[in-house]
Design an enzyme around this catalytic site. Structure first.
Site, mmCIF file in Angstrom:
data_model
loop_
_atom_site.group_PDB
_atom_site.id
_atom_site.type_symbol
_atom_site.label_atom_id
_atom_site.label_comp_id
_atom_site.label_asym_id
_atom_site.label_seq_id
_atom_site.Cartn_x
_atom_site.Cartn_y
_atom_site.Cartn_z
ATOM 1 N N LYS A 1 7.720 -0.255 6.118
ATOM 2 C CA LYS A 1 7.194 1.078 5.812
ATOM 3 C C LYS A 1 8.368 1.971 5.439
ATOM 4 O O LYS A 1 9.210 2.297 6.270
ATOM 5 C CB LYS A 1 6.438 1.640 7.017
ATOM 6 N N GLY B 1 0.831 -1.200 0.000
ATOM 7 C CA GLY B 1 0.000 0.000 0.000
ATOM 8 C C GLY B 1 0.859 1.241 0.000
ATOM 9 O O GLY B 1 2.052 1.194 0.301
ATOM 10 N N ARG B 2 0.223 2.349 -0.346
ATOM 11 C CA ARG B 2 0.944 3.623 -0.411
ATOM 12 C C ARG B 2 0.087 4.714 0.211
ATOM 13 O O ARG B 2 -1.114 4.786 -0.030
ATOM 14 C CB ARG B 2 1.239 3.959 -1.872
ATOM 15 N N GLY B 3 0.735 5.563 1.009
ATOM 16 C CA GLY B 3 0.087 6.735 1.579
ATOM 17 C C GLY B 3 0.816 7.976 1.104
ATOM 18 O O GLY B 3 1.679 7.906 0.227
ATOM 19 N N GLY B 4 0.483 9.103 1.687
ATOM 20 C CA GLY B 4 1.086 10.356 1.280
ATOM 21 C C GLY B 4 2.566 10.458 1.600
ATOM 22 O O GLY B 4 3.324 11.097 0.875
ATOM 23 N N ALA C 1 4.570 7.548 2.799
ATOM 24 C CA ALA C 1 5.324 6.289 2.806
ATOM 25 C C ALA C 1 4.640 5.233 1.951
ATOM 26 O O ALA C 1 3.449 5.315 1.658
ATOM 27 C CB ALA C 1 5.470 5.770 4.242
ATOM 28 N N VAL D 1 4.324 0.924 1.901
ATOM 29 C CA VAL D 1 4.529 -0.272 2.714
ATOM 30 C C VAL D 1 4.708 -1.457 1.770
ATOM 31 O O VAL D 1 3.925 -1.649 0.834
ATOM 32 C CB VAL D 1 3.351 -0.514 3.681
ATOM 33 N N ASP E 1 -5.927 9.066 15.389
ATOM 34 C CA ASP E 1 -6.267 8.893 13.978
ATOM 35 C C ASP E 1 -6.897 7.511 13.746
ATOM 36 O O ASP E 1 -6.634 6.860 12.747
ATOM 37 C CB ASP E 1 -5.019 9.071 13.102
#
Length: 173
Positions: free
Chosen positions: A40, A18-21, A23, A25, A130
Protein backbone atom coordinates in the site's frame (compact mmCIF):
# COMPACT_ATOMS: atom_id res chain seq x y z
CA UNK A 1 2.64 5.55 -9.93
CA UNK A 2 4.95 2.56 -9.77
CA UNK A 3 5.65 0.47 -12.87
CA UNK A 4 5.50 -3.31 -13.29
CA UNK A 5 9.03 -4.71 -13.03
CA UNK A 6 10.27 -1.83 -10.85
CA UNK A 7 12.38 -3.04 -7.91
CA UNK A 8 11.79 -1.62 -4.43
CA UNK A 9 14.05 -2.88 -1.69
CA UNK A 10 13.63 -6.70 -1.76
CA UNK A 11 10.46 -6.62 -3.88
CA UNK A 12 9.50 -6.30 -7.55
CA UNK A 13 6.24 -4.64 -8.57
CA UNK A 14 4.02 -7.15 -10.40
CA UNK A 15 0.94 -5.00 -11.05
CA UNK A 16 -1.50 -2.58 -9.42
CA UNK A 17 -4.29 -4.24 -7.42
CA UNK A 18 -6.44 -1.20 -6.62
CA UNK A 19 -6.51 2.51 -5.96
CA UNK A 20 -8.25 4.61 -3.33
CA UNK A 21 -8.27 8.30 -2.56
CA UNK A 22 -5.04 8.25 -0.54
CA UNK A 23 -3.13 5.19 -1.72
CA UNK A 24 -2.55 2.62 -4.43
CA UNK A 25 -2.09 -1.06 -3.61
CA UNK A 26 0.32 -3.13 -5.71
CA UNK A 27 1.00 -6.84 -5.97
CA UNK A 28 4.70 -7.36 -5.24
CA UNK A 29 6.97 -10.41 -5.36
CA UNK A 30 9.80 -10.99 -2.89
CA UNK A 31 12.96 -11.20 -5.02
CA UNK A 32 14.58 -14.08 -3.14
CA UNK A 33 11.62 -16.05 -1.79
CA UNK A 34 9.21 -15.58 -4.69
CA UNK A 35 6.31 -14.98 -2.28
CA UNK A 36 3.56 -12.50 -3.12
CA UNK A 37 2.50 -9.63 -0.88
CA UNK A 38 0.50 -6.43 -1.27
CA UNK A 39 2.14 -3.01 -0.94
CA UNK A 40 0.00 0.00 0.00
CA UNK A 41 1.75 3.12 -1.33
CA UNK A 42 0.64 6.66 -0.53
CA UNK A 43 -0.68 8.75 -3.40
CA UNK A 44 -0.95 11.87 -1.18
CA UNK A 45 2.39 12.27 0.63
CA UNK A 46 1.43 14.86 3.26
CA UNK A 47 2.78 14.65 6.82
CA UNK A 48 -0.72 14.06 8.21
CA UNK A 49 -1.46 11.25 5.72
CA UNK A 50 1.95 9.62 6.37
CA UNK A 51 1.20 9.60 10.09
CA UNK A 52 -2.24 8.16 9.47
CA UNK A 53 -0.83 5.36 7.29
CA UNK A 54 1.76 4.42 9.93
CA UNK A 55 -0.95 4.43 12.59
CA UNK A 56 -3.07 2.16 10.38
CA UNK A 57 -0.10 -0.19 10.00
CA UNK A 58 0.52 -0.31 13.75
CA UNK A 59 -3.16 -1.02 14.44
CA UNK A 60 -3.45 -3.75 11.81
CA UNK A 61 -0.07 -5.31 12.71
CA UNK A 62 -1.34 -5.87 16.28
CA UNK A 63 -3.95 -8.28 14.99
CA UNK A 64 -2.97 -11.82 14.13
CA UNK A 65 -6.21 -13.45 13.08
CA UNK A 66 -7.28 -15.56 10.07
CA UNK A 67 -10.01 -13.00 9.26
CA UNK A 68 -7.81 -9.89 9.36
CA UNK A 69 -5.36 -9.10 6.55
CA UNK A 70 -1.90 -8.94 8.18
CA UNK A 71 0.47 -5.99 7.97
CA UNK A 72 3.98 -7.43 7.74
CA UNK A 73 6.37 -4.49 7.42
CA UNK A 74 6.85 -0.86 6.45
CA UNK A 75 8.92 0.03 3.37
CA UNK A 76 10.06 3.47 2.19
CA UNK A 77 8.84 4.44 -1.29
CA UNK A 78 9.95 7.86 -2.54
CA UNK A 79 10.66 8.90 1.05
CA UNK A 80 7.21 7.90 2.28
CA UNK A 81 6.14 4.92 4.37
CA UNK A 82 4.30 2.13 2.57
CA UNK A 83 2.62 -0.86 4.20
CA UNK A 84 3.68 -4.35 3.18
CA UNK A 85 0.67 -6.57 3.72
CA UNK A 86 -0.60 -10.08 3.27
CA UNK A 87 -1.73 -10.62 -0.32
CA UNK A 88 -5.34 -11.79 -0.41
CA UNK A 89 -5.90 -13.72 -3.65
CA UNK A 90 -9.58 -12.97 -4.25
CA UNK A 91 -11.97 -10.10 -4.85
CA UNK A 92 -13.51 -7.74 -2.35
CA UNK A 93 -16.89 -8.67 -0.90
CA UNK A 94 -18.26 -5.62 -2.74
CA UNK A 95 -17.15 -7.01 -6.11
CA UNK A 96 -18.42 -10.51 -5.31
CA UNK A 97 -21.86 -9.21 -4.30
CA UNK A 98 -22.09 -7.20 -7.52
CA UNK A 99 -21.38 -10.27 -9.66
CA UNK A 100 -22.83 -13.27 -7.84
CA UNK A 101 -25.74 -14.35 -5.70
CA UNK A 102 -24.60 -16.21 -2.59
CA UNK A 103 -26.48 -19.07 -0.98
CA UNK A 104 -27.32 -19.05 2.74
CA UNK A 105 -24.36 -21.26 3.68
CA UNK A 106 -21.91 -18.94 1.89
CA UNK A 107 -23.48 -15.88 3.51
CA UNK A 108 -23.33 -17.53 6.93
CA UNK A 109 -19.68 -18.56 6.48
CA UNK A 110 -18.57 -15.08 5.35
CA UNK A 111 -20.60 -13.33 8.07
CA UNK A 112 -19.05 -15.55 10.75
CA UNK A 113 -15.58 -14.77 9.44
CA UNK A 114 -16.23 -11.02 9.45
CA UNK A 115 -17.71 -11.16 12.94
CA UNK A 116 -14.82 -13.20 14.37
CA UNK A 117 -12.32 -10.76 12.80
CA UNK A 118 -14.19 -7.81 14.31
CA UNK A 119 -14.35 -9.62 17.66
CA UNK A 120 -10.58 -10.16 17.56
CA UNK A 121 -10.07 -6.42 16.96
CA UNK A 122 -12.46 -5.57 19.81
CA UNK A 123 -10.63 -7.94 22.15
CA UNK A 124 -7.49 -5.84 21.48
CA UNK A 125 -9.35 -2.58 22.16
CA UNK A 126 -9.73 -1.66 18.46
CA UNK A 127 -12.92 -0.55 16.73
CA UNK A 128 -12.64 -0.61 12.91
CA UNK A 129 -15.28 2.12 12.22
CA UNK A 130 -15.34 1.51 8.46
CA UNK A 131 -16.59 -2.05 7.95
CA UNK A 132 -18.12 -2.23 4.48
CA UNK A 133 -18.00 -4.74 1.61
CA UNK A 134 -15.12 -2.85 -0.04
CA UNK A 135 -12.97 -3.31 3.09
CA UNK A 136 -13.49 -7.07 3.25
CA UNK A 137 -11.26 -9.06 0.91
CA UNK A 138 -11.92 -12.70 0.09
CA UNK A 139 -9.19 -15.30 0.14
CA UNK A 140 -9.92 -18.16 -2.25
CA UNK A 141 -9.30 -21.35 -0.28
CA UNK A 142 -10.14 -24.96 -1.19
CA UNK A 143 -13.89 -25.44 -0.80
CA UNK A 144 -14.61 -21.90 0.53
CA UNK A 145 -13.94 -18.18 0.60
CA UNK A 146 -12.35 -16.69 3.73
CA UNK A 147 -13.25 -13.11 4.68
CA UNK A 148 -10.25 -10.88 5.54
CA UNK A 149 -10.92 -7.46 7.04
CA UNK A 150 -8.58 -4.72 5.83
CA UNK A 151 -8.16 -0.94 5.95
CA UNK A 152 -7.94 0.00 9.62
CA UNK A 153 -7.26 3.65 8.72
CA UNK A 154 -10.26 4.92 10.70
CA UNK A 155 -9.90 2.52 13.62
CA UNK A 156 -10.58 3.82 17.11
CA UNK A 157 -8.07 2.71 19.72
CA UNK A 158 -9.99 2.32 22.98
CA UNK A 159 -6.95 1.89 25.23
CA UNK A 160 -4.86 4.72 23.77
CA UNK A 161 -2.43 5.06 26.68
CA UNK A 162 -1.42 1.41 26.59
CA UNK A 163 -1.06 1.26 22.80
CA UNK A 164 0.54 4.67 22.25
CA UNK A 165 -1.92 5.32 19.41
CA UNK A 166 -4.57 7.97 19.40
CA UNK A 167 -7.71 9.01 17.64
CA UNK A 168 -9.54 12.19 18.59
CA UNK A 169 -13.23 12.96 18.56
CA UNK A 170 -14.27 15.55 16.00
CA UNK A 171 -11.21 15.16 13.74
CA UNK A 172 -12.02 14.33 10.12
CA UNK A 173 -10.07 11.35 8.84
Amino acid sequence: MLESGQVLDRYTIVRPLGRGGLATVYLVRHNRLGSLQALKVLAVPSTRVRGRLLREGRVQAQLRHPNVASVIDVLEVDGNPSLLMEYVNGPSLKLLLAKAELNIDQIDDLARGILTGVAAAHSRGLVHRDIKPGNVLLSIEPQRLVAKITDFGLAKVLNEKQSGMQTRTGIAM
